[in-house]
Scaffold this motif. Structure first.
Motif, PDB file in Angstrom:
ATOM      1  N   THR A   1      32.505 -28.500 -45.627  1.00 21.46           N
ATOM      2  CA  THR A   1      31.947 -28.471 -46.717  1.00 21.46           C
ATOM      3  C   THR A   1      31.676 -29.331 -47.372  1.00 21.46           C
ATOM      4  OG1 THR A   1      34.717 -28.535 -47.758  1.00 21.46           O
ATOM      5  CG2 THR A   1      33.402 -26.497 -47.421  1.00 21.46           C
ATOM      6  N   GLU A   2      31.185 -29.913 -48.897  1.00 28.88           N
ATOM      7  CA  GLU A   2      30.872 -30.988 -49.135  1.00 28.88           C
ATOM      8  C   GLU A   2      32.325 -31.014 -49.841  1.00 28.88           C
ATOM      9  OE1 GLU A   2      29.548 -32.402 -53.963  1.00 28.88           O
ATOM     10  OE2 GLU A   2      29.163 -30.623 -52.988  1.00 28.88           O
TER      11      GLU A   2
ATOM     12  N   LEU B   1      32.587 -35.861 -48.245  1.00 30.05           N
ATOM     13  CA  LEU B   1      32.184 -36.825 -48.795  1.00 30.05           C
ATOM     14  C   LEU B   1      32.926 -38.113 -49.038  1.00 30.05           C
ATOM     15  CD1 LEU B   1      32.670 -34.879 -52.463  1.00 30.05           C
ATOM     16  CD2 LEU B   1      30.588 -36.361 -51.277  1.00 30.05           C
TER      17      LEU B   1
ATOM     18  N   ASP C   1      28.655 -39.588 -57.855  1.00 26.31           N
ATOM     19  CA  ASP C   1      29.023 -38.906 -56.303  1.00 26.31           C
ATOM     20  C   ASP C   1      29.295 -40.536 -55.676  1.00 26.31           C
ATOM     21  OD1 ASP C   1      29.339 -36.490 -56.635  1.00 26.31           O
ATOM     22  OD2 ASP C   1      28.607 -36.138 -54.977  1.00 26.31           O
TER      23      ASP C   1
ATOM     24  N   PHE D   1      25.213 -35.071 -54.228  1.00 25.67           N
ATOM     25  CA  PHE D   1      25.510 -35.060 -52.714  1.00 25.67           C
ATOM     26  C   PHE D   1      26.488 -33.511 -52.513  1.00 25.67           C
ATOM     27  CE2 PHE D   1      27.885 -34.796 -48.477  1.00 25.67           C
ATOM     28  CZ  PHE D   1      26.972 -34.984 -48.183  1.00 25.67           C
ATOM     29  N   ALA D   2      25.292 -32.448 -51.883  1.00 27.27           N
ATOM     30  CA  ALA D   2      25.532 -31.014 -51.987  1.00 27.27           C
ATOM     31  C   ALA D   2      25.863 -30.791 -50.234  1.00 27.27           C
ATOM     32  CB  ALA D   2      24.824 -30.185 -53.085  1.00 27.27           C
ATOM     33  N   VAL D   3      26.845 -29.936 -49.826  1.00 30.29           N
ATOM     34  CA  VAL D   3      26.373 -29.352 -48.709  1.00 30.29           C
ATOM     35  C   VAL D   3      26.057 -27.619 -48.622  1.00 30.29           C
ATOM     36  CG1 VAL D   3      27.488 -29.556 -46.645  1.00 30.29           C
ATOM     37  CG2 VAL D   3      27.427 -31.790 -48.326  1.00 30.29           C
TER      38      VAL D   3
END
Length: 294
Positions: A33-34, A38, A69, A79-81
């Protein structure tokens, strides 16, 4: 100073590495996941760039602060996931309103990086997601300064290729109709009656869902509008016509079939970028039509 292009290339390299078995070995980064990624991304960027500051405080509105971020020199990055095994789509614009608000209030370069780890992601789905980011969220009451930003969508397409599509999201103060634009430029003694653009991205919609994406050529001369393109099957089309008297809309007719028509409105923003929106009537079907200058 770090360029925006250099930052995009850094994330492209990382996205490719997460799909490379020689690098990942027994680890499966595509299911992360994000929040999982990170800290890893922070370490990667620290080694990639000379200057990196994570979780930088920023003021979104007068009464609200948040954190960006990454600040890579003068480039702000959110940032995104979307993990491969997650059902919900947290890459959509309505899921990232807070991230967008932070970016549009930053006056220098700003990026929203999207990592989609699913397989067989279609180009249409990606374009639809990117187009949704045109709907800029409100910052509330007040005269806020807002700035453009860039969204970059990394994904694995239906052929298994790793791709990255950037889209510049402009935040115009006030888009104006073409007729008003011509009147203004005439008053300023500019010769703006002829406009020609190539490679503008067009998208056809049915029931709110994208069906085709292709590039068009647009020519505007006084009250005449011409749109030419080849669709995904390679078929050539030409629609042309005049503005409707007393309005800012154009009625276009196909050069091949007079029953195929389009009713569109043309807008030009403060950066002189063209947006054409309307309805396309083709082969007895009614479709939404959006043509937007990158």
């Amino acid at each position: 100073m770090v360029s925006q292009k250099a930052v995009i290339q850094a994330f492209e390299r990382l996205y490719h590495a997460y799909h490379d078995k020689r690098f990942t070995k027994s680890l499966n980064f595509t299911k992360k996941t994000e929040q999982d990624l990170l800290p890893l991304v922070r370490n990667y960027l620290l080694g990639y760039f000379d200057y990196l500051e994570p979780e930088v405080a920023t003021r979104v509105t007068m009464g609200k602060s948040s954190r960006i971020d990454f600040m890579i020199d003068n480039v702000a990055v959110e940032f995104a996931v979307r993990a491969a095994n997650r059902v919900g789509n947290n890459l959509k614009a309505d899921k990232n309103k807070n991230e967008v608000k932070k970016l549009i209030t930053y006056s220098d370069h700003s990026l929203l990086i999207l990592f989609d780890f699913r397989k067989n992601v279609s180009h249409l789905e990606v374009m639809n997601t990117l187009i949704e980011y045109r709907n800029i969220p409100s910052l509330g009451r007040g005269n806020h300064h807002r700035y453009p930003f860039t969204v970059v969508y990394f994904f694995r397409n239906e052929e298994g290729e790793l791709c990255g599509i950037p889209r510049r999201i402009r935040v115009p103060k006030r888009p104006i109709a073409l007729r008003e634009y011509i009147n203004l430029t005439e008053q300023q003694e500019k010769t703006a009656k002829f406009i020609s653009r190539r490679g503008i991205v067009a998208c056809e919609y049915e029931l709110g869902k994208p069906k085709q994406v292709y590039c068009v050529e647009v020519r505007i001369e006084s009250d005449k509008l011409t749109i030419e393109y080849q669709d995904n099957s390679g078929k050539y089309y030409q629609f042309k016509g005049n503005s409707i008297t007393g309005s800012d809309r154009y009625e276009l007719v196909s050069s091949d079939n007079s029953n195929d028509k389009a009713i569109v409105s043309v807008f030009i923003d403060e950066d002189e970028k063209i947006t054409i929106e309307g309805t396309l009537y083709e082969d007895g079907e009614e479709k939404g039509w959006l043509i937007e200058d990158e």
